[in-house]
Structure formats: C-alpha cells, structure tokens
Write a protein that holds these residues in place. Structure first.
Motif, mmCIF file in Angstrom:
data_model
loop_
_atom_site.group_PDB
_atom_site.id
_atom_site.type_symbol
_atom_site.label_atom_id
_atom_site.label_comp_id
_atom_site.label_asym_id
_atom_site.label_seq_id
_atom_site.Cartn_x
_atom_site.Cartn_y
_atom_site.Cartn_z
ATOM 1 N N ILE A 77 0.844 -1.196 0.000
ATOM 2 C CA ILE A 77 0.000 0.000 0.000
ATOM 3 C C ILE A 77 0.881 1.249 0.000
ATOM 4 C CG2 ILE A 77 -1.530 1.357 1.505
ATOM 5 C CD1 ILE A 77 -3.043 -1.199 2.100
ATOM 6 N N TYR A 78 0.551 2.201 -0.853
ATOM 7 C CA TYR A 78 1.271 3.477 -0.894
ATOM 8 C C TYR A 78 0.261 4.607 -0.670
ATOM 9 C CZ TYR A 78 5.039 0.692 -2.826
ATOM 10 O OH TYR A 78 6.006 -0.264 -3.004
ATOM 11 N N LYS A 79 0.564 5.467 0.276
ATOM 12 C CA LYS A 79 -0.356 6.558 0.583
ATOM 13 C C LYS A 79 0.315 7.911 0.423
ATOM 14 C CE LYS A 79 -3.498 4.295 3.761
ATOM 15 N NZ LYS A 79 -4.213 4.417 5.024
ATOM 16 N N GLY A 80 -0.438 8.873 -0.037
ATOM 17 C CA GLY A 80 0.083 10.231 -0.158
ATOM 18 C C GLY A 80 -1.070 11.206 -0.181
ATOM 19 N N PRO A 81 -0.775 12.492 -0.317
ATOM 20 C CA PRO A 81 -1.845 13.497 -0.238
ATOM 21 C C PRO A 81 -2.777 13.507 -1.453
ATOM 22 C CG PRO A 81 0.260 14.528 -0.731
ATOM 23 C CD PRO A 81 0.557 13.085 -0.461
ATOM 24 N N LEU A 82 -2.297 13.046 -2.600
ATOM 25 C CA LEU A 82 -3.124 13.125 -3.804
ATOM 26 C C LEU A 82 -3.752 11.796 -4.180
ATOM 27 C CD1 LEU A 82 -0.787 15.269 -6.116
ATOM 28 C CD2 LEU A 82 -2.523 16.049 -4.520
ATOM 29 N N VAL A 83 -2.988 10.730 -3.998
ATOM 30 C CA VAL A 83 -3.464 9.423 -4.443
ATOM 31 C C VAL A 83 -3.029 8.347 -3.455
ATOM 32 C CG1 VAL A 83 -1.464 8.977 -5.972
ATOM 33 C CG2 VAL A 83 -3.628 7.888 -6.474
ATOM 34 N N GLU A 85 -2.734 4.040 -3.212
ATOM 35 C CA GLU A 85 -2.729 2.907 -4.130
ATOM 36 C C GLU A 85 -2.494 1.581 -3.407
ATOM 37 O OE1 GLU A 85 -1.022 5.172 -8.089
ATOM 38 O OE2 GLU A 85 0.235 3.636 -7.186
ATOM 39 N N ARG A 99 -6.624 2.254 -7.206
ATOM 40 C CA ARG A 99 -6.204 3.638 -6.962
ATOM 41 C C ARG A 99 -7.407 4.508 -6.607
ATOM 42 N NH1 ARG A 99 -3.306 4.265 -12.094
ATOM 43 N NH2 ARG A 99 -1.474 3.459 -11.033
#
Lengths: 286, 174
Positions: A77-83, A85, A99
């Motif tokens: 899992i990858y998390k950030g402010p825009l997307v 995934e 996504r």
C-alpha cells in the motif's frame, strides 16, 4: 507499514484474507468485492456445433464455471496526499493497482495481465469480477457503441423465447465503454467504465464480469484461419488497462449522472501531455 | 492538411470490421499498427505546430523549441520525462474545464511542479511503478516511479508546468 486499507472521502478499499479487493462506499450502503478468474477455452475440430473451438470470433469456454487463482497473492500500500494505491500481485502474470484520488468519486483498477501461460496446452480467457450487494433481478445495462444504454436480461432475448445451452457465452455482451447495474428496491446504481471495448456480463445478481485478455491455441474456423495466440518478444502479449467504478444513490440521480458522464468524457478525451526538454544550464526562462 | 490526411486514411482503414473486432490475421494487425502509428506521428506534428504558434504569440523565443510526445505512457515509459528538468504543456481537448490527474514516469527522487500561469508550486506525489510493469517485455528506460499531480486545465486550451528534480534517492516505503 501495517496498513491494510486506503480511503478517501467516498470509499474505503481493502484486501480481504482471500486476496480479493473490497470496496465500501462511505455514503451509501454499497459493498463490492473484486477478484480475477479465468475460463479455459474450448478446443475441438470445428466440424460439429459441439466441437467448435473458442477463438477470435467466438467465446466458448470449456465449462461454465471459472477457475480461481489458488493463492491469495501479496500486496503493498502506498499513501500520499493526492493518491492512495494498493499494488496487488495475484500471480506472476496477473497484477493490478487499485487507486483512489483525493476528491475524485471513482475507484480505478489498473490491471496488467500476461503473458498468459499455455505450457499446459490450454487456452485461457481471463476475467475480472466485481460482486456487489445490489439486488438486480437478473438485469443489467450495456452501452451500444458509446450511445444509449440497453437493458439486458440474463438468459433472455426480447423478441423470442430462448433456452441457452451455453450460459456464459450466451450472456456476454459487447461493452464499448460502460456496463451498469441498478437496484430499484434500494435505489442504488453501480457503473463500470472501460478504457477500451471489452466483453462483459452479469452472471449473478449484483455482479459485473469483464473479460480482459484471451490467449487461445486453436482457430475457431470462422474465417481468420489463425488461433488467437498473439505474441511479442517471443512471449504472449501483456495487456495493461483500466476499469473505473463509480456508484451511488438513485435518489441523487441527476448528480450521479453528471458524475458518470463527466468521467466518461474525461476518459474518452484525456489531456494530451507534450514534453519540452529543458537544458539544465540554460539561462533562458521557462 | 497533408499531415491530417494520413490520419484520415488510417481511420478509414481501421473502420474495416476486422480492425474493429480484432479478427484480422496477425500480419494485418501488425500492418494496422504501423499505419496508425504513422498517422499519429503526423497528427502529433499538427498539434506541435498549433502549440508552438500559441506559445510564441506572447514570446517569439518559444517558436523554435523542440516538443515531444510519449506514445508509451500506457506502459509508464517516456524517455523525455526521465530528465532532471522538463516542461509539460498539457492540452485539454474537452470543451469544459477539467481538473485531471497527470502521471508521468520519472526516475527516483524528489520533484517540484510549478504551474507557469502563476509561478506557484503545486502539490505533487511520487508513487513507484509496479515491478511487473517495469518487467514488461520491450519496456526500456530508467523510470522507476510516477510523478502525480492534478492539472487544472481550461476548456480547449493548455497549461504549462515545469518539473524539476530537487534530490535523488528518495525511497518509497510501502
């Protein structure tokens, strides 16, 4: 690390113990599970109806039940402010990125399938299933070359009585850009938008099934004279594409229709990026 | 007009039912791909000329700059966006304003994206390109990540963004 789900203001998306993706709507009572499966393609000598092969022209699975991928696979899992995934690996040759963008009212499934292994000399047709809690009474809607949506009914033809001998292929329809489900009782709607024309159906109430890739070893004798066994770089083709899931309440039909149509337009006419290289030492202003 | 004609011819050929359904022989499929690719190259030239004209209307300095397009963004591959600095001119073919996610393949690092309309830096994010995509047969290049940002584009118009790599070796932790 330790994260098991991603979410935005509309959805919560997680992976269950079987390795299936589970989407929960935050504002409506909709829940959806997504998984990959495959059919084995029929092979025959094409001389009689019952011996027809699955090929470029016809989809004819050997059995009406799908095969499952045995292991649940793995994911990151990858998390950030825009997307946010989920990168999911189902097998060596099936994987996807699920996504969700911040503020966007759709879930994107960016799948990658291939090269389909055929060392066992069996052609395979890969499908992805989206199984929801919608009560659809055997009905679903498919588009017709991007124009009006047509109502389809499972095991039914509008102008004659039909008894399908091959239930799966008999219920498959061309999906140029959209397939939808409606639950009139609970006033819910769910749509899947594609980035290309595919085949699709709804074999169970609340379910959307889409075929994403096929590799078959026998010609179906309808004219092409070749098996649908494409290769590149000495291997079977690898296909990458996207499905977009959007859904909501029929009580806000206008709002939902606008969301769906806006997304459809944005997928059809996407922004065109042009790249202008910049010399690192250039003193010229951009 | 001549360059558009290639595109029209390609689209004419692709209307054959075999091209629509994918029931053509493999050699014919390869030929269709060749025709369509040539048509798209010609179409891209038309777009470049239009964008150059637009950009040079305010400043003649831009008239001669090179512009490229990436036809392999579907496999997250673009050699031009692997540079440390580049400018993205993004055209919106819709007749309404859109706020669209833009994804470009880049090398590992920390990037800044500046909207040239007002000179402000906008929010961007780096996500890794899945290993399975990086292993697609025939995929070349060194892009390991994708740079994601939201472009706010005017109807039937374009916007330019500068992308700059500020530092290398930022590891994406899952």
């Amino acid at each position: 690390t330790g994260e098991v789900s991603i979410d935005n203001e509309f959805y919560n998306v997680s992976v269950n113990k079987n390795g299936h993706i589970v989407i929960k709507w935050k504002k409506q009572n909709i829940e959806l599970t997504q998984s990959f499966h495959y059919y084995e393609g029929m092979e025959g000598n094409n001389e009689e109806f019952k011996n027809r092969s699955s090929g470029a022209y016809i989809f004819r699975p050997r059995s009406s039940s799908v095969k499952n991928f045995m292991k649940p696979g793995s994911y990151k899992i990858y998390k950030g402010p825009l997307v946010q995934e989920i990168h999911q690996y189902v097998t060596d040759w099936v994987c996807q990125v699920v996504r969700i963008y911040s503020g966007k009212q759709y879930v994107e499934f960016d799948w990658l399938v291939g090269p389909i292994p055929v060392k066992d000399k069996i052609g395979k047709e890969i499908v992805t299933r989206y199984y929801s809690n919608l009560n659809t009474s055997g009905e679903f809607y498919t588009d017709s070359n991007g124009r009006e949506m047509l109502k389809r009914k499972r095991d039914y033809r509008p102008t004659w009585n039909i008894e399908l001998e091959e239930q799966v292929s008999g219920n498959y329809y061309p999906i140029t850009s959209k397939i939808s489900l409606k639950d009139n009782e609970n006033q819910l709607k769910l749509s899947l938008l594609t980035d290309r024309a595919e085949g699709g159906t709804s074999m169970r109430d609340g379910e959307i099934e889409m075929m994403v890739h096929r590799r078959l070893l026998k010609d179906d004798a309808f004219g092409v004279g070749e098996a649908l066994n494409e290769s590149a770089f000495g291997e079977g083709l690898v296909i990458r594409g996207s499905h977009y899931i959007i859904g909501g309440s029929l009580k806000n039909l206008d709002e939902l229709a606008v969301e769906e149509k806006t997304l459809a337009r944005q997928l059809l006419l996407r922004p065109w990026p042009f790249i202008i290289p910049v010399e690192t030492n250039s003193s010229r202003p951009y | 007009e001549k360059e558009l004609e290639y595109f029209r011819e390609a689209m004419g050929v692709m209307q054959h039912h075999d091209a629509v359904t994918g029931t053509e022989k493999q050699l014919v499929a390869d030929d269709y791909a060749r025709i369509l690719y040539a048509g798209m190259q010609q179409g891209t030239n038309v777009s470049f000329q239009a964008l150059r004209k637009w950009r040079s209307s305010g400043n003649s300095e831009f008239a001669s700059e090179n512009m490229y397009t990436c036809m392999q963004l579907n496999i997250s591959m673009c050699l031009y966006t692997e540079d440390e600095n580049f400018v993205l001119a993004i055209y919106n073919p819709l007749s309404q304003k859109v706020v669209s996610p833009i994804r470009v393949p880049v090398q590992q690092g920390k990037y800044s994206v500046v909207d040239l309309t007002d000179g402000n830096e906008i929010a961007s994010q780096i996500v890794p390109i899945p290993e399975s995509v990086q292993k697609i047969p025939g995929r070349r290049g060194n892009a390991t990540d994708e740079l994601v940002f939201f472009a706010s584009l005017p109807p039937l118009g374009y916007k330019t963004y500068t992308v700059k790599r500020n530092s290398k070796n930022i590891n994406q932790q899952p």
